[in-house]
Design a protein around this motif. Structure first.
Motif, short mmCIF file in Angstrom:
data_model
loop_
_atom_site.label_atom_id
_atom_site.label_comp_id
_atom_site.label_asym_id
_atom_site.label_seq_id
_atom_site.Cartn_x
_atom_site.Cartn_y
_atom_site.Cartn_z
N ILE A 31 0.87 -1.17 0.00
CA ILE A 31 0.00 0.00 0.00
C ILE A 31 0.91 1.23 0.00
N ILE A 32 0.45 2.33 -0.56
CA ILE A 32 1.30 3.53 -0.58
C ILE A 32 0.56 4.71 0.01
N ASN A 33 1.32 5.70 0.42
CA ASN A 33 0.79 6.98 0.90
C ASN A 33 1.20 8.03 -0.13
N THR A 74 5.10 7.33 -0.01
CA THR A 74 5.81 6.44 0.89
C THR A 74 5.33 5.01 0.68
N ASP A 75 6.25 4.09 0.55
CA ASP A 75 5.90 2.67 0.42
C ASP A 75 5.55 2.13 1.81
N SER A 76 4.40 1.51 1.92
CA SER A 76 3.93 1.03 3.22
C SER A 76 3.33 -0.37 3.11
N VAL A 77 2.77 -0.84 4.21
CA VAL A 77 2.23 -2.21 4.28
C VAL A 77 0.90 -2.20 5.03
N VAL A 78 -0.01 -3.07 4.62
CA VAL A 78 -1.25 -3.31 5.36
C VAL A 78 -1.45 -4.81 5.46
N GLU A 113 -3.70 -3.85 10.34
CA GLU A 113 -2.58 -2.99 10.72
C GLU A 113 -2.13 -2.19 9.49
N LEU A 114 -2.09 -0.87 9.63
CA LEU A 114 -1.55 0.01 8.60
C LEU A 114 -0.16 0.42 9.06
N MET A 115 0.85 0.00 8.33
CA MET A 115 2.23 0.22 8.76
C MET A 115 2.92 1.18 7.79
N LEU A 116 3.08 2.41 8.25
CA LEU A 116 3.70 3.46 7.44
C LEU A 116 5.21 3.22 7.29
N ASP A 117 5.68 3.42 6.06
CA ASP A 117 7.11 3.33 5.76
C ASP A 117 7.69 1.96 6.07
N ARG A 118 6.90 0.92 5.83
CA ARG A 118 7.38 -0.46 5.90
C ARG A 118 7.09 -1.09 4.55
N THR A 119 7.91 -1.98 4.08
CA THR A 119 7.72 -2.54 2.74
C THR A 119 7.51 -4.05 2.76
#
Length: 262
Positions: A153-155, A244-248, A202-208
């Motif tokens: 997921i991205i921001n 920002t590359d992120s993870v959900v 879980e929405l994890m900002l700046d995790r890939t």
């Protein structure tokens, strides 16, 4: 014998009283007619009366819905549902039964609460979560929970090239590359935040989650179209998609919710 004059006086008083009573009776009716034409709160709330289902209606749709799942449960596993699940669930159905998406989740939860093998995954808090959901939340979670692994997921932002500046509110805070029919990408982003606050994801900002895929997300047609809109309205700026590359991912509590309600 009643005195004629006294009788006349009684009749006059009765007429006066009748007139006042008629005024009092007619007044609310006239007020209600006026409220409909005036679009008051009472008039706008009137249609809701028809959405408050009675026990007979609830019992019928619950019996019909649960029966389909209940017939698949072996006899030795069948049991009565726990009151802390069944009672608030049936109460919630009195005002949400007309919503097919949420109704299905409630019925699945009730049916699973009657299966001894599901005791460990069925929890009373799930009733409250469904009560807080709308149709979009239910559909987003259903789609998201089709993949129980880490998802990219991205921001995204629309930024100015070679500068640490961006245009605020131009893009949704969270973007998965898809939406739900009838809803915008902004709606889905807001829904993701709500579902995370329900404790299901879980929405994890700046995790890939790997490297491949993020570039494709930043180059979807939706983001390109949004970028072009802002390029037209800001011809003096050199704009580009940043983010920002992120993870959900669906956490353990969310997996239990899925198992109990879907």
């Amino acid at each position: 014998m009643i005195d004629p004059e006294a009788s006349k006086e009684i009749l006059n008083e009765a007429k006066a009283l009748t007139t006042e009573v008629y005024k009092d009776i007619a007044k609310p009716a006239l007020q209600e007619v006026g409220s409909v034409t005036g679009r008051t709160v009472k008039a706008l709330l009137f249609p809701i009366r028809g959405l408050l289902w009675g026990w007979e209606q609830i019992e019928m749709i619950v019996e019909e819905g649960v029966k389909k799942k209940f017939e698949k449960i072996p006899e030795e596993r069948r049991k009565s549902p726990e009151p802390e699940i069944a009672v608030p669930l049936l109460q919630a159905l009195t005002y949400t039964a007309q919503n097919e998406t949420l109704r299905e989740m409630y019925i699945n939860l009730l049916a699973n609460s009657m299966d001894r093998d599901k005791e460990k995954v069925v929890h009373p808090s799930f009733v409250e979560i469904i009560k807080q959901m709308n149709t979009l939340d239910a559909k987003v979670f259903e789609k998201l929970s089709q993949n129980l692994y880490y998802q990219q997921i991205i921001n995204p932002t629309i930024g100015i090239k070679n500068e640490a500046k961006f245009i605020g509110s131009a893009l949704p805070d969270w973007y998965l590359g898809w939406t739900i029919e009838g809803y915008s990408e902004f709606d889905v982003s807001a829904s993701l935040v709500r579902i995370s606050k329900f404790g299901l994801i879980e929405l994890m900002l700046d995790r890939t989650a790997g490297k491949e895929g993020y570039v494709e997300l930043k180059n979807t047609q939706y983001l390109i179209d949004r970028l072009n809109i802002f390029k037209i309205t800001n011809p003096n700026l050199e704009l580009e998609i940043k983010g920002t590359d992120s993870v959900v991912y669906v956490n353990e509590y969310g997996k239990q919710f899925k198992s109990a309600c879907q």
